[in-house]
Design a protein around this motif. Structure first.
Motif, PDB file in Angstrom:
ATOM      1  N   ILE A  14       0.807  -1.182  -0.014  1.00  0.00           N
ATOM      2  CA  ILE A  14       0.155   0.162   0.014  1.00  0.00           C
ATOM      3  C   ILE A  14       0.708   1.251  -0.029  1.00  0.00           C
ATOM      4  CG2 ILE A  14      -2.070  -0.986   1.148  1.00  0.00           C
ATOM      5  CD1 ILE A  14      -1.222   0.534   3.850  1.00  0.00           C
ATOM      6  N   GLY A  15       2.233   0.964   0.111  1.00  0.00           N
ATOM      7  CA  GLY A  15       3.013   2.343   0.338  1.00  0.00           C
ATOM      8  C   GLY A  15       2.751   2.979  -1.285  1.00  0.00           C
ATOM      9  N   ALA A 291       3.218  -1.856   4.743  1.00  0.00           N
ATOM     10  CA  ALA A 291       2.836  -2.169   3.457  1.00  0.00           C
ATOM     11  C   ALA A 291       1.469  -2.913   3.417  1.00  0.00           C
ATOM     12  CB  ALA A 291       3.973  -2.801   2.776  1.00  0.00           C
ATOM     13  N   ALA A 292       0.994  -3.345   4.582  1.00  0.00           N
ATOM     14  CA  ALA A 292      -0.507  -3.938   4.758  1.00  0.00           C
ATOM     15  C   ALA A 292      -0.636  -4.938   3.661  1.00  0.00           C
ATOM     16  CB  ALA A 292      -1.519  -2.719   4.861  1.00  0.00           C
ATOM     17  N   GLY A 297      -2.954  -3.732  -2.867  1.00  0.00           N
ATOM     18  CA  GLY A 297      -3.417  -4.009  -4.467  1.00  0.00           C
ATOM     19  C   GLY A 297      -5.036  -3.820  -4.483  1.00  0.00           C
ATOM     20  N   LYS A 298      -5.557  -3.800  -3.444  1.00  0.00           N
ATOM     21  CA  LYS A 298      -7.168  -3.650  -3.571  1.00  0.00           C
ATOM     22  C   LYS A 298      -7.742  -1.965  -3.759  1.00  0.00           C
ATOM     23  CE  LYS A 298      -7.672  -7.920  -1.302  1.00  0.00           C
ATOM     24  NZ  LYS A 298      -7.712  -8.721  -0.004  1.00  0.00           N
ATOM     25  N   GLY A 353     -12.664   4.408  -1.324  1.00  0.00           N
ATOM     26  CA  GLY A 353     -11.403   3.558  -1.365  1.00  0.00           C
ATOM     27  C   GLY A 353     -10.225   4.724  -1.518  1.00  0.00           C
ATOM     28  N   THR A 354      -9.062   4.312  -1.600  1.00  0.00           N
ATOM     29  CA  THR A 354      -7.733   4.883  -1.664  1.00  0.00           C
ATOM     30  C   THR A 354      -7.819   6.190  -2.392  1.00  0.00           C
ATOM     31  OG1 THR A 354      -6.502   3.012  -1.119  1.00  0.00           O
ATOM     32  CG2 THR A 354      -5.301   5.061  -1.479  1.00  0.00           C
ATOM     33  N   SER A 355      -8.323   6.021  -3.802  1.00  0.00           N
ATOM     34  CA  SER A 355      -8.422   7.235  -4.646  1.00  0.00           C
ATOM     35  C   SER A 355      -9.657   8.161  -4.624  1.00  0.00           C
ATOM     36  CB  SER A 355      -8.408   6.801  -6.142  1.00  0.00           C
ATOM     37  OG  SER A 355      -9.446   5.956  -6.247  1.00  0.00           O
TER      38      SER A 355
END
Ligand code: NAD
Ligand code: IPM
Ligand code: MN
Length: 369
Positions: A14-15, A291-292, A297-298, A353-355
Motif C-alpha cells: 500500500i506504500g 505495507a499492509a 493492491g485492492k 477507497g484510496t483514490s
C-alpha cells in the motif's frame, strides 16, 4: 518561491497506493502556487531488491542525501519472506534512518473529533486526544552489536540482539522532546525499563539530568514502559509528549494509532540534527503503518497517514506552516464530511477507497481557496 527538493520512495504494497494520492496533493500545491517542488522518485524495500538485489541502491541513497526531504510509503511483504536477512525490505528503511542520522522520530497521535467513535476505546477517553511520541530512531536494539544467530555444539541455536545506548544519544532525543513539549502542554513522560535494563537506568538518569540542567520549566514524569502501555489505553489524555527508545517507541506508537481510529491515520517525521553551517536538517516523512499485505493492491488503503506525513514535511522541513495547516484542515474536513476508508468506516458514513479519499481531499483543498 524556493523550490524544495523532494525524494519520493513509495516502496511496497500500500506504500505505492498511498504515495499515488500524496502525489496528487503535491501537484495541487504546486499548480496553485502554494509551494514549488523538484521531485525525484526511486525504489526502496522489496521493489528495490527485485530491481537491483539490494533493499536500496547506492543511487537512491545519493538522492536521499541530496534531497531537502524524503517521503516514504512503506516497505515489506510476504514476497520477500525468504530473501537474505541483510537484503530484507525493512533493511532499506533502516539504512536510510541510520546513514542519514535521523535520530528523532516524531509520531503524533491526534484523534480527529469526527473519528472519536472509530477508536476501539470509548469516545470520552479519546475525544480531544493529542499525544506526541518522540521515538529514538538510530540506536538501541535495532542497531546494537552483536546481532547474530549461531549454532551451538549441542544442536541448539542462539540468537542475540543487543540494546546499546550512549549518553549523547539519550541527551539529544531528550532535548527534542523537551523543546517540543514547550510548544505544546509542557509535559514529558519518559519511558524505559530501568527495573530490568541497564540502558533503562542510563536513560532515566540522562533524561533527568537534561531536564534539571536545561528544561526544569517542563513537567517531567518517568513511567516504566509496560505501565506506560497500560496507561495509554487506560487514560490516554494524561499524555502530552512521550519520549522513549527505538523499540518501545515502535510498539507504543502502534498502540497510540488505534486510539485515533486506525493505523492508517498516523503520520511521522524522522529528523536529523540541525546542521550548524547550513541550518539544514535531514528529514524523512512516512506513515507509521506498514505495507499492509492483507489489503495491498485492492485500493482500500487509507492515505491519510501518508498525506499527514506530507503536512509534517511542509511544516518541519520547508517552514510552509500555512500550507501544512491547509492540508491538515483538509484531512479534518473530509472526516467531518463523512468520508471513510474501510479501516475507519462506521454506519451512515460514505465509504471510499484510496483514490476516493484522495478525490475528497482535493475537493476539500479546493474549497479552502
Ligand atoms: P501493517 O502496518 O502493514 O498492517 C497492520 C494492519 O493495519 C493490517 O491489517 C493493515 O491492513 C492495517 N493497515 C495498515 N495501514 C493501513 C492503511 N493505511 N489503511 C488501512 N489499513 C491499514 O503491519 P504488518 O502487517 O505487521 O506488517 C506488514 C509489512 O509491513 C511487514 O513486512 C513489516 O515489516 C512492514 N512494515 C513496514 C513499515 C514501514 O515501512 N514503515 C512499518 C510497519 C511495518
Ligand atoms: C515502523 C516499522 C519499522 C520499525 C520496520 C518496518 C523496520 O515498524 O517504522 O514503525 O520497526 O521501525
Ligand atoms: Mn512499527
Amino acid at each position: 518561491m524556493a523550490t524544495h527538493k523532494l525524494l519520493l520512495l513509495p516502496g511496497d504494497g500500500i506504500g505505492i497506493e498511498v504515495m499515488a494520492e500524496v502525489k496528487r496533493v503535491i501537484d495541487w500545491l504546486d499548480t496553485r502556487g502554494v509551494a514549488s517542488f523538484a521531485i525525484e522518485e526511486d525504489l526502496v524495500g522489496g521493489a528495490a531488491y527485485d530491481s537491483c538485489g539490494q533493499p536500496i541502491s547506492e543511487e537512491a541513497m545519493a538522492k536521499a542525501f541530496a534531497a531537502d526531504a524524503i517521503l516514504l510509503g512503506a516497505v515489506g511483504g510476504p514476497k520477500w519472506a525468504n530473501v537474505p536477512y541483510e537484503c530484507r525490505p525493512e533493511a532499506g528503511l533502516l539504512r536510510l534512518r541510520k546513514d542519514l542520522q535521523l535520530f528523532a522520530n516524531l509520531r503524533p497521535a491526534v484523534c480527529y473529533p469526527a473519528l472519536a467513535d472509530a477508536s476501539s476505546l470509548k469516545r470520552e477517553l479519546v475525544e480531544g486526544l493529542d499525544v506526541l511520541i518522540v521515538r529514538e530512531l538510530t540506536g538501541g536494539v535495532y542497531f546494537g552489536e552483536p546481532k547474530t544467530i549461531s549454532d551451538l555444539s549441542d544442536g541448539q541455536k542462539r540468537a542475540i540482539d543487543t540494546q546499546v545506548y550512549e549518553s549523547y544519544e539519550i541527551e539529544r532525543i531528550a532535548r527534542v522532546a523537551f523543546e517540543l513539549a514547550r510548544t505544546r502542554r509542557n509535559k514529558v513522560v519518559s519511558t524505559e525499563k530501568h527495573n530490568v535494563m541497564k540502558t533503562g537506568v542510563l536513560w532515566k538518569q540522562v533524561v533527568s539530568e537534561v531536564h534539571g540542567a536545561e528544561f526544569d520549566d517542563v513537567v517531567l514524569e518517568h513511567q516504566l514502559a509496560d505501565s506506560c502501555g497500560m496507561q495509554l489505553v487506560r487514560a490516554p489524555k494524561q499524555f502530552d509528549v512521550i519520549v522513549t527508545d527505538n523499540l518501545f517507541g515502535d510498539i507504543l506508537s502502534d498502540v497510540a494509532a488505534m486510539l485515533t481510529g486506525s493505523l492508517g491515520m498516523l503520520p511521522s517525521a524522522s529528523l536529523g540534527a540541525v546542521e550548524e553551517v547550513s541550518g539544514r536538517r535531514r528529514a524523512l516523512y512516512e506513515p507509521v503503518h506498514g505495507a499492509a499485505p492483507d489489503i495491498a493492491g485492492k485500493g482500500l488503503a487509507n492515505p491519510i497517514a501518508m498525506v499527514g506525513s506530507l503536512a509534517m514535511a511542509l511544516r518541519y522541513s520547508f517552514g510552509l506552516i500555512e500550507a501544512a495547516d491547509r492540508v491538515e484542515a483538509a484531512i479534518a474536513g473530509v472526516l467531518a464530511g463523512g468520508f471513510r476508508t474501510n479501516d475507519i468506516f462506521s454506519e451512515g458514513m460514505t465509504r471510499v477507497g484510496t483514490s476516493g479519499m484522495g478525490d475528497a481531499l482535493l475537493a476539500e483543498l479546493d474549497k479552502a481557496v
